[in-house]
Design an enzyme around this catalytic site. Structure first.
Site, PDB file in Angstrom:
ATOM      1  N   VAL A 153      15.991  -3.783  -2.728  1.00 23.91           N
ATOM      2  CA  VAL A 153      14.923  -4.569  -2.108  1.00 23.91           C
ATOM      3  C   VAL A 153      13.820  -4.950  -3.079  1.00 23.91           C
ATOM      4  O   VAL A 153      12.853  -5.609  -2.689  1.00 23.91           O
ATOM      5  CB  VAL A 153      14.327  -3.830  -0.892  1.00 23.91           C
ATOM      6  CG1 VAL A 153      15.333  -3.754   0.239  1.00 23.91           C
ATOM      7  CG2 VAL A 153      13.821  -2.436  -1.278  1.00 23.91           C
TER       8      VAL A 153
ATOM      9  N   TYR B  17       2.094   5.656  -5.499  1.00 26.33           N
ATOM     10  CA  TYR B  17       2.546   5.573  -4.105  1.00 26.33           C
ATOM     11  C   TYR B  17       1.385   5.217  -3.187  1.00 26.33           C
ATOM     12  O   TYR B  17       1.490   4.317  -2.346  1.00 26.33           O
ATOM     13  CB  TYR B  17       3.161   6.912  -3.698  1.00 26.33           C
ATOM     14  CG  TYR B  17       3.829   6.910  -2.344  1.00 26.33           C
ATOM     15  CD1 TYR B  17       5.097   6.357  -2.171  1.00 26.33           C
ATOM     16  CD2 TYR B  17       3.194   7.469  -1.238  1.00 26.33           C
ATOM     17  CE1 TYR B  17       5.710   6.359  -0.927  1.00 26.33           C
ATOM     18  CE2 TYR B  17       3.801   7.481   0.006  1.00 26.33           C
ATOM     19  CZ  TYR B  17       5.062   6.935   0.159  1.00 26.33           C
ATOM     20  OH  TYR B  17       5.664   6.939   1.396  1.00 26.33           O
ATOM     21  N   ALA B  18       0.259   5.920  -3.344  1.00 29.70           N
ATOM     22  CA  ALA B  18      -0.889   5.660  -2.484  1.00 29.70           C
ATOM     23  C   ALA B  18      -1.410   4.242  -2.688  1.00 29.70           C
ATOM     24  O   ALA B  18      -1.760   3.546  -1.728  1.00 29.70           O
ATOM     25  CB  ALA B  18      -1.990   6.680  -2.767  1.00 29.70           C
TER      26      ALA B  18
ATOM     27  N   SER C 274       1.912   4.125   4.868  1.00 28.62           N
ATOM     28  CA  SER C 274       1.820   5.587   4.856  1.00 28.62           C
ATOM     29  C   SER C 274       0.366   5.988   5.025  1.00 28.62           C
ATOM     30  O   SER C 274      -0.549   5.220   4.649  1.00 28.62           O
ATOM     31  CB  SER C 274       2.353   6.144   3.533  1.00 28.62           C
ATOM     32  OG  SER C 274       2.056   7.531   3.402  1.00 28.62           O
TER      33      SER C 274
ATOM     34  N   LYS D  44       1.098   1.778  -1.074  1.00 32.12           N
ATOM     35  CA  LYS D  44       1.049   1.807   0.387  1.00 32.12           C
ATOM     36  C   LYS D  44      -0.250   1.207   0.920  1.00 32.12           C
ATOM     37  O   LYS D  44      -0.265   0.586   1.985  1.00 32.12           O
ATOM     38  CB  LYS D  44       1.224   3.241   0.880  1.00 32.12           C
ATOM     39  CG  LYS D  44       2.643   3.778   0.700  1.00 32.12           C
ATOM     40  CD  LYS D  44       3.654   2.989   1.516  1.00 32.12           C
ATOM     41  CE  LYS D  44       5.019   3.663   1.560  1.00 32.12           C
ATOM     42  NZ  LYS D  44       6.014   2.900   2.347  1.00 32.12           N
TER      43      LYS D  44
END
Length: 258
Positions: free
Chosen positions: A61, A152-153, A139, A156
């Site tokens: 993706v 990641y943070a 998230s 998101k």
């Protein structure tokens, strides 16, 4: 319930975790599902479980050509696309001073760029057939800092703002776009945390409801947002975290220091 009878849905990350549970829930309510994932074995297992209503597509993706071809399967097999869930994700963790450029790009591309690519091509298909609903999985880490997990943070958090922009742009085409922000969910992605008691307890101490969510507990609000019951809801970020946002993120660096 049969809220999705006659509808076609697409789920990325369908081979495991929340994506897998979404595919099951959608088919239980009458939908046909296109499942995208890079995990061929996982998709084959899911297809055997769900039967002809589930069409598996192996796709990365983060690569636009693969995303476009995978989403086109909805039109090829079922004549269009009504609902989409952009779930696929993953992370490489580390202190900001130690992360490599490759670590950052891997994580941000997977959790944020993929949502842009998928939404772009899902919306093009929905626009041509009268509208639809897109639900992006962000998230809780997009709302509160995650020590050791800045890519990641950050990715998101970007999903939340991208969702709001998409909701504004796509409303004219009768496409609703919302995001769901899970907290701790008992999936393969957090197996290391759930399997290490000191780390697990640090998380559970922060969650007022005292437990990790099951994937099905995240699926229920996702399906609501995708359904006609939420026909006047667009651009929201729904936190589903057992109250965790009220208490902030545990500092896992303390474990490394102990």
């Amino acid at each position: 319930m049969s809220r999705f009878t006659g509808k076609t849905a697409l789920v990325t990350g369908a081979a495991s975790g929340i994506g897998s549970a979404l595919a099951t829930g959608l088919i239980a309510e009458g939908a046909n599902v296109i499942g995208l994932d890079i995990d061929e074995a996982g998709l084959q297992k899911k297809a055997a479980e769900l039967g002809d209503s589930f069409v598996s597509v192996i796709a990365d993706v983060t690569v636009e050509s693969q995303v476009e071809a995978g989403i086109a399967t909805a039109a090829d097999r079922f004549g269009g696309l009504d609902i989409a869930f952009n779930v696929a994700g993953g992370s490489r963790i580390g202190a900001i001073t130690d992360l490599t450029e490759a670590d950052w790009d891997f994580t941000v591309d997977l959790v944020q760029k993929s949502v842009f690519l998928c939404t772009k091509h899902e919306a093009r298909l929905m626009r041509d057939t009268g509208g639809g609903s897109i639900v992006n999985i962000s998230s809780l880490d997009g709302r509160i800092p995650m020590p050791g997990g800045s890519p990641y943070a950050t990715g998101k958090a970007g999903v939340v703002m991208f969702t709001k922009n998409a909701a504004l742009e796509l409303a004219q085409h009768r496409i609703r776009v919302n995001s769901v922000l899970p907290g701790l969910v008992d999936t393969p992605l957090v197996a290391a945390v759930m399997g290490y008691e000191p780390a697990k307890q640090m998380f559970l101490d922060r969650i007022p409801l005292g437990a990790a969510a099951t994937p099905e507990q995240i699926v229920a609000p996702c399906l609501f947002l995708a359904s006609d019951e939420a026909s006047y809801i667009t651009g929201i970020d729904m936190v589903v975290d057992g109250g965790w946002e009220l208490t902030n993120f545990p500092n896992l660096a303390k474990l490394a220091a102990s």
